[in-house]
Design a protein around this motif. Structure first.
Motif, PDB file in Angstrom:
ATOM      1  N   UNK A 104     107.938   2.036   3.059  1.00 32.18           N
ATOM      2  CA  UNK A 104     108.157   1.916   4.496  1.00 32.18           C
ATOM      3  C   UNK A 104     107.492   0.626   4.973  1.00 32.18           C
ATOM      4  N   UNK A 105     108.277  -0.245   5.586  1.00 31.87           N
ATOM      5  CA  UNK A 105     107.757  -1.487   6.157  1.00 31.87           C
ATOM      6  C   UNK A 105     107.805  -1.367   7.674  1.00 31.87           C
ATOM      7  N   UNK A 106     106.661  -1.557   8.325  1.00 30.56           N
ATOM      8  CA  UNK A 106     106.568  -1.466   9.781  1.00 30.56           C
ATOM      9  C   UNK A 106     106.143  -2.831  10.328  1.00 30.56           C
ATOM     10  N   UNK A 107     107.021  -3.445  11.093  1.00 32.22           N
ATOM     11  CA  UNK A 107     106.789  -4.780  11.645  1.00 32.22           C
ATOM     12  C   UNK A 107     106.654  -4.655  13.163  1.00 32.22           C
ATOM     13  N   UNK A 108     105.509  -5.070  13.705  1.00 30.25           N
ATOM     14  CA  UNK A 108     105.214  -4.841  15.124  1.00 30.25           C
ATOM     15  C   UNK A 108     104.907  -6.157  15.843  1.00 30.25           C
ATOM     16  N   UNK A 109     105.515  -6.314  17.018  1.00 29.22           N
ATOM     17  CA  UNK A 109     105.220  -7.431  17.906  1.00 29.22           C
ATOM     18  C   UNK A 109     104.985  -6.869  19.307  1.00 29.22           C
ATOM     19  N   UNK A 110     103.988  -7.377  20.002  1.00 20.29           N
ATOM     20  CA  UNK A 110     103.707  -6.889  21.350  1.00 20.29           C
ATOM     21  C   UNK A 110     103.018  -7.964  22.168  1.00 20.29           C
ATOM     22  N   UNK A 111     103.162  -7.856  23.482  1.00 22.18           N
ATOM     23  CA  UNK A 111     102.515  -8.833  24.353  1.00 22.18           C
ATOM     24  C   UNK A 111     103.241  -9.005  25.660  1.00 22.18           C
ATOM     25  N   UNK A 112     103.378 -10.253  26.096  1.00 21.92           N
ATOM     26  CA  UNK A 112     103.980 -10.597  27.381  1.00 21.92           C
ATOM     27  C   UNK A 112     105.328 -11.253  27.159  1.00 21.92           C
ATOM     28  N   UNK A 113     106.360 -10.728  27.818  1.00 20.10           N
ATOM     29  CA  UNK A 113     107.703 -11.295  27.749  1.00 20.10           C
ATOM     30  C   UNK A 113     107.966 -12.090  29.023  1.00 20.10           C
ATOM     31  N   UNK A 114     108.265 -13.387  28.854  1.00 20.89           N
ATOM     32  CA  UNK A 114     108.541 -14.264  29.990  1.00 20.89           C
ATOM     33  C   UNK A 114     110.025 -14.599  29.990  1.00 20.89           C
ATOM     34  N   UNK A 115     110.695 -14.345  31.117  1.00 24.38           N
ATOM     35  CA  UNK A 115     112.139 -14.579  31.221  1.00 24.38           C
ATOM     36  C   UNK A 115     112.414 -15.876  31.979  1.00 24.38           C
ATOM     37  N   UNK A 116     113.467 -16.574  31.530  1.00 26.32           N
ATOM     38  CA  UNK A 116     113.845 -17.840  32.137  1.00 26.32           C
ATOM     39  C   UNK A 116     115.324 -17.864  32.479  1.00 26.32           C
ATOM     40  N   UNK A 117     115.658 -18.627  33.519  1.00 27.20           N
ATOM     41  CA  UNK A 117     117.036 -19.008  33.802  1.00 27.20           C
ATOM     42  C   UNK A 117     117.004 -20.514  33.966  1.00 27.20           C
ATOM     43  N   UNK A 118     117.525 -21.235  32.965  1.00 24.56           N
ATOM     44  CA  UNK A 118     117.341 -22.678  32.950  1.00 24.56           C
ATOM     45  C   UNK A 118     115.860 -22.981  32.795  1.00 24.56           C
ATOM     46  N   UNK A 119     115.338 -23.853  33.635  1.00 24.85           N
ATOM     47  CA  UNK A 119     113.913 -24.183  33.599  1.00 24.85           C
ATOM     48  C   UNK A 119     113.106 -23.324  34.566  1.00 24.85           C
ATOM     49  N   UNK A 120     113.773 -22.353  35.187  1.00 30.41           N
ATOM     50  CA  UNK A 120     113.112 -21.527  36.186  1.00 30.41           C
ATOM     51  C   UNK A 120     112.611 -20.228  35.561  1.00 30.41           C
ATOM     52  N   UNK A 121     111.353 -19.947  35.739  1.00 33.97           N
ATOM     53  CA  UNK A 121     110.788 -18.683  35.269  1.00 33.97           C
ATOM     54  C   UNK A 121     111.202 -17.576  36.231  1.00 33.97           C
ATOM     55  N   UNK A 122     111.827 -16.527  35.708  1.00 34.22           N
ATOM     56  CA  UNK A 122     112.359 -15.473  36.576  1.00 34.22           C
ATOM     57  C   UNK A 122     111.558 -14.171  36.536  1.00 34.22           C
ATOM     58  N   UNK A 123     110.658 -14.031  35.602  1.00 34.56           N
ATOM     59  CA  UNK A 123     109.883 -12.799  35.574  1.00 34.56           C
ATOM     60  C   UNK A 123     109.025 -12.645  34.342  1.00 34.56           C
ATOM     61  N   UNK A 124     108.095 -11.700  34.417  1.00 36.28           N
ATOM     62  CA  UNK A 124     107.218 -11.379  33.290  1.00 36.28           C
ATOM     63  C   UNK A 124     107.139  -9.875  33.156  1.00 36.28           C
ATOM     64  N   UNK A 125     107.159  -9.379  31.924  1.00 28.75           N
ATOM     65  CA  UNK A 125     107.019  -7.944  31.669  1.00 28.75           C
ATOM     66  C   UNK A 125     106.179  -7.741  30.414  1.00 28.75           C
ATOM     67  N   UNK A 126     105.565  -6.561  30.329  1.00 24.74           N
ATOM     68  CA  UNK A 126     104.931  -6.179  29.071  1.00 24.74           C
ATOM     69  C   UNK A 126     106.018  -5.849  28.067  1.00 24.74           C
ATOM     70  N   UNK A 127     105.774  -6.120  26.803  1.00 24.77           N
ATOM     71  CA  UNK A 127     106.815  -5.941  25.797  1.00 24.77           C
ATOM     72  C   UNK A 127     106.226  -5.436  24.485  1.00 24.77           C
ATOM     73  N   UNK A 128     106.983  -4.584  23.803  1.00 24.78           N
ATOM     74  CA  UNK A 128     106.598  -4.145  22.458  1.00 24.78           C
ATOM     75  C   UNK A 128     107.862  -3.876  21.652  1.00 24.78           C
TER      76      UNK A 128
END
Length: 225
Positions: A141-165
């Motif tokens: 069983x291989x378990x690969x985990x990534x977690x942190x802050x997800x930053x969303x963009x539209x073009x060069x404009x930052x549109x939001x931030x969310x927690x992510x896992x």
């Protein structure tokens, strides 16, 4: 796998290809066999993830300054290693198939690509892991985990931030390197209020912690057959 870039020690996702990845649900009778299962955990350090076609330049210039210290503070309170490991330990123990931690460094630079038998219709792991049977296991069983802050963009404009896992998990039959189970669980959680609230960054912590809990629950539903 995702195409990734390391900047300032933080992980940034450039393109997601999960929709094209192989997915294989767990069979209803999986836990009835007596095969011994080993597990390796590939749990990344907390990081910044990006979605959107643009915004790379902004992230490259500001990611370390804006997020590195806050995420480091948050990670001391929410580090998910134990919770994620307990998830699999408890599921397999309940089903009568205890897991065995394997001392093995999964480094693709040191692994040999697997040559799929031309006559087989099975799905196979990309790299040949059959040699791990020498560790007294039948499946891995291989378990690969990534977690942190997800930053969303539209073009060069930052549109939001969310927690992510995100958790990617895969079970491989070491007798022939075939895939028994493969799927991923991913969750985001909005930040209630401002993210930048030193010294504790509670809003940021709560959003990432919430995403981790949601992802663990999704993963449990897929494996608890």
């Amino acid at each position: 796998m995702n195409r990734i870039l390391k900047i300032f020690g933080l992980l940034i996702i450039l393109t997601a290809v999960s929709s094209c990845a192989v997915k294989m649900p767990l069979s209803s009778n999986y836990y009835s066999n007596q095969k011994k299962v080993g597990v390796i955990y590939l749990i990344d350090s907390i990081g910044v993830y990006r979605e959107g076609a643009q915004g790379l330049l902004d992230m490259a210039l500001t990611a370390g300054k804006r997020f590195k210290e806050p995420l480091s503070i948050v990670d001391k309170k929410i580090n998910p290693n134990n919770d994620i490991k307990d998830l699999y330990i408890q599921i397999f123990k309940t089903k009568g198939k205890p897991l065995k931690d394997i001392d093995f460094e999964y480094d693709i630079e040191k692994l040999t690509k697997f040559e799929k038998p031309s006559s087989s219709k099975k799905k196979f792991h990309k790299y040949d892991l059959r040699f791990l049977k020498d560790k007294g296991i039948d499946e891995l069983l291989i378990v690969d985990v990534q977690y942190g802050l997800l930053v969303s963009y539209y073009g060069m404009i930052e549109t939001g931030k969310t927690g992510n896992c995100r958790i990617d998990s895969e079970i491989i039959d070491l007798s022939d390197n075939s895939i028994v189970f493969k799927d991923f669980s991913n969750s985001v959680e909005k930040i209630n209020g401002k993210w930048k609230t030193p010294p504790r960054y509670e809003n940021l912590k709560n959003s990432i912690s919430g995403a981790i809990v949601k992802t663990i629950n999704l993963e449990r539903s897929k494996l608890n057959k």
